[in-house]
Design a protein around this motif. Structure first.
Motif, PDB file in Angstrom:
ATOM      1  N   LYS A  82       0.826  -1.214   0.000  1.00  7.96           N
ATOM      2  CA  LYS A  82       0.000   0.000   0.000  1.00  7.96           C
ATOM      3  C   LYS A  82       0.857   1.261   0.000  1.00  7.96           C
ATOM      4  CE  LYS A  82      -3.182  -1.991   3.219  1.00  7.96           C
ATOM      5  NZ  LYS A  82      -3.902  -1.769   4.483  1.00  7.96           N
ATOM      6  N   TYR A  83       2.018   1.193   0.609  1.00  7.82           N
ATOM      7  CA  TYR A  83       2.867   2.367   0.780  1.00  7.82           C
ATOM      8  C   TYR A  83       4.030   2.416  -0.201  1.00  7.82           C
ATOM      9  CZ  TYR A  83       0.062   2.486   4.905  1.00  7.82           C
ATOM     10  OH  TYR A  83      -1.013   2.508   5.743  1.00  7.82           O
ATOM     11  N   ARG A  84       4.134   1.423  -1.029  1.00  7.54           N
ATOM     12  CA  ARG A  84       5.252   1.326  -1.968  1.00  7.54           C
ATOM     13  C   ARG A  84       5.307   2.520  -2.924  1.00  7.54           C
ATOM     14  NH1 ARG A  84       7.213  -4.175  -4.267  1.00  7.54           N
ATOM     15  NH2 ARG A  84       9.320  -3.481  -4.539  1.00  7.54           N
ATOM     16  N   THR A  85       4.171   3.051  -3.299  1.00 11.62           N
ATOM     17  CA  THR A  85       4.149   4.178  -4.238  1.00 11.62           C
ATOM     18  C   THR A  85       4.808   5.421  -3.648  1.00 11.62           C
ATOM     19  OG1 THR A  85       1.943   4.853  -3.502  1.00 11.62           O
ATOM     20  CG2 THR A  85       2.056   3.367  -5.398  1.00 11.62           C
ATOM     21  N   TYR A  86       4.860   5.532  -2.343  1.00 16.37           N
ATOM     22  CA  TYR A  86       5.472   6.690  -1.690  1.00 16.37           C
ATOM     23  C   TYR A  86       6.995   6.594  -1.618  1.00 16.37           C
ATOM     24  CZ  TYR A  86       0.695   7.438  -0.139  1.00 16.37           C
ATOM     25  OH  TYR A  86      -0.655   7.611  -0.086  1.00 16.37           O
ATOM     26  N   TRP A  87       7.549   5.407  -1.716  1.00 12.34           N
ATOM     27  CA  TRP A  87       8.974   5.206  -1.491  1.00 12.34           C
ATOM     28  C   TRP A  87       9.873   5.951  -2.470  1.00 12.34           C
ATOM     29  CZ3 TRP A  87       8.939  -0.784  -0.469  1.00 12.34           C
ATOM     30  CH2 TRP A  87       8.253  -1.026   0.725  1.00 12.34           C
ATOM     31  N   PRO A  88       9.648   5.885  -3.781  1.00 10.58           N
ATOM     32  CA  PRO A  88      10.581   6.579  -4.684  1.00 10.58           C
ATOM     33  C   PRO A  88      10.667   8.079  -4.402  1.00 10.58           C
ATOM     34  CG  PRO A  88       9.227   5.034  -5.919  1.00 10.58           C
ATOM     35  CD  PRO A  88       8.672   5.096  -4.526  1.00 10.58           C
ATOM     36  N   ASP A  89       9.525   8.735  -4.185  1.00  7.55           N
ATOM     37  CA  ASP A  89       9.541  10.167  -3.893  1.00  7.55           C
ATOM     38  C   ASP A  89      10.251  10.451  -2.580  1.00  7.55           C
ATOM     39  OD1 ASP A  89       8.175  10.722  -6.229  1.00  7.55           O
ATOM     40  OD2 ASP A  89       6.207  10.760  -5.251  1.00  7.55           O
ATOM     41  N   ARG A  90       9.987   9.635  -1.579  1.00 10.21           N
ATOM     42  CA  ARG A  90      10.614   9.830  -0.264  1.00 10.21           C
ATOM     43  C   ARG A  90      12.122   9.619  -0.352  1.00 10.21           C
ATOM     44  NH1 ARG A  90       7.178  12.169   3.505  1.00 10.21           N
ATOM     45  NH2 ARG A  90       5.117  11.405   3.055  1.00 10.21           N
ATOM     46  N   ALA A  91      12.537   8.620  -1.113  1.00 12.00           N
ATOM     47  CA  ALA A  91      13.970   8.359  -1.261  1.00 12.00           C
ATOM     48  C   ALA A  91      14.652   9.521  -1.980  1.00 12.00           C
ATOM     49  CB  ALA A  91      14.193   7.051  -2.013  1.00 12.00           C
ATOM     50  N   ALA A  92      13.996  10.057  -2.996  1.00 15.34           N
ATOM     51  CA  ALA A  92      14.549  11.208  -3.718  1.00 15.34           C
ATOM     52  C   ALA A  92      14.633  12.421  -2.791  1.00 15.34           C
ATOM     53  CB  ALA A  92      13.696  11.513  -4.943  1.00 15.34           C
ATOM     54  N   ASP A  93      13.591  12.643  -1.989  1.00  7.21           N
ATOM     55  CA  ASP A  93      13.603  13.755  -1.033  1.00  7.21           C
ATOM     56  C   ASP A  93      14.734  13.600  -0.022  1.00  7.21           C
ATOM     57  OD1 ASP A  93      11.387  14.796  -2.313  1.00  7.21           O
ATOM     58  OD2 ASP A  93       9.957  14.135  -0.770  1.00  7.21           O
ATOM     59  N   LEU A  94      14.935  12.383   0.445  1.00  8.11           N
ATOM     60  CA  LEU A  94      16.012  12.119   1.401  1.00  8.11           C
ATOM     61  C   LEU A  94      17.369  12.376   0.754  1.00  8.11           C
ATOM     62  CD1 LEU A  94      17.046  11.134   4.129  1.00  8.11           C
ATOM     63  CD2 LEU A  94      16.860   8.786   3.269  1.00  8.11           C
ATOM     64  N   ALA A  95      17.550  11.944  -0.473  1.00  2.59           N
ATOM     65  CA  ALA A  95      18.816  12.170  -1.181  1.00  2.59           C
ATOM     66  C   ALA A  95      19.080  13.660  -1.328  1.00  2.59           C
ATOM     67  CB  ALA A  95      18.798  11.484  -2.537  1.00  2.59           C
ATOM     68  N   ASP A  96      18.049  14.418  -1.671  1.00  2.00           N
ATOM     69  CA  ASP A  96      18.200  15.871  -1.798  1.00  2.00           C
ATOM     70  C   ASP A  96      18.577  16.500  -0.456  1.00  2.00           C
ATOM     71  OD1 ASP A  96      17.555  15.695  -4.468  1.00  2.00           O
ATOM     72  OD2 ASP A  96      15.453  16.324  -4.192  1.00  2.00           O
ATOM     73  N   LEU A  97      17.913  16.084   0.582  1.00  4.45           N
ATOM     74  CA  LEU A  97      18.204  16.612   1.920  1.00  4.45           C
ATOM     75  C   LEU A  97      19.639  16.306   2.334  1.00  4.45           C
ATOM     76  CD1 LEU A  97      17.280  17.946   4.574  1.00  4.45           C
ATOM     77  CD2 LEU A  97      16.522  15.677   5.313  1.00  4.45           C
TER      78      LEU A  97
END
Length: 103
Positions: A82-97
């Motif tokens: 259910k939450y898998r769709t959020y992972w790529p965006d969150r990972a990209a946000d973390l990389a940017d941070l």
């Protein structure tokens, strides 16, 4: 049902028991090796894992062999899906941070 699986695996000893059983079926005596817990404590941990449908058991003579019930993990897999769709965006946000923090 998700709740009982998460509760069962929340305990570090039960997670370690589950991981040990993932390598090979074992009886309670074999499982206790390396844990430093009593037989009643092991029985209680096994009971919780069984109730969560993460283990199955079968009698072999006077011993009960325990092994991982792979279908028991489907609840976790479905929940995570259910939450898998959020992972790529969150990972990209973390990389940017992290890049910002390095500067």
């Amino acid at each position: 049902m998700e709740q009982i699986v998460f509760k069962a695996l929340a305990d570090p000893t039960r997670r370690a028991i589950f991981e040990k059983l993932a390598t090979a079926p074992q009886n309670a005596t074999e499982l206790r090796q390396g844990f430093g817990i009593t037989q009643p404590a092991m029985s209680q941990h096994l009971s919780v894992l069984r109730e969560a449908r993460l283990l199955k058991e079968r009698r072999e003579g006077r011993f009960t062999q325990y092994e991982v019930e792979p279908d028991g993990l489907l609840i976790l897999v479905n929940w995570l899906a259910k939450y898998r769709t959020y992972w790529p965006d969150r990972a990209a946000d973390l990389a940017d941070l992290l890049k910002e923090m390095d500067q």
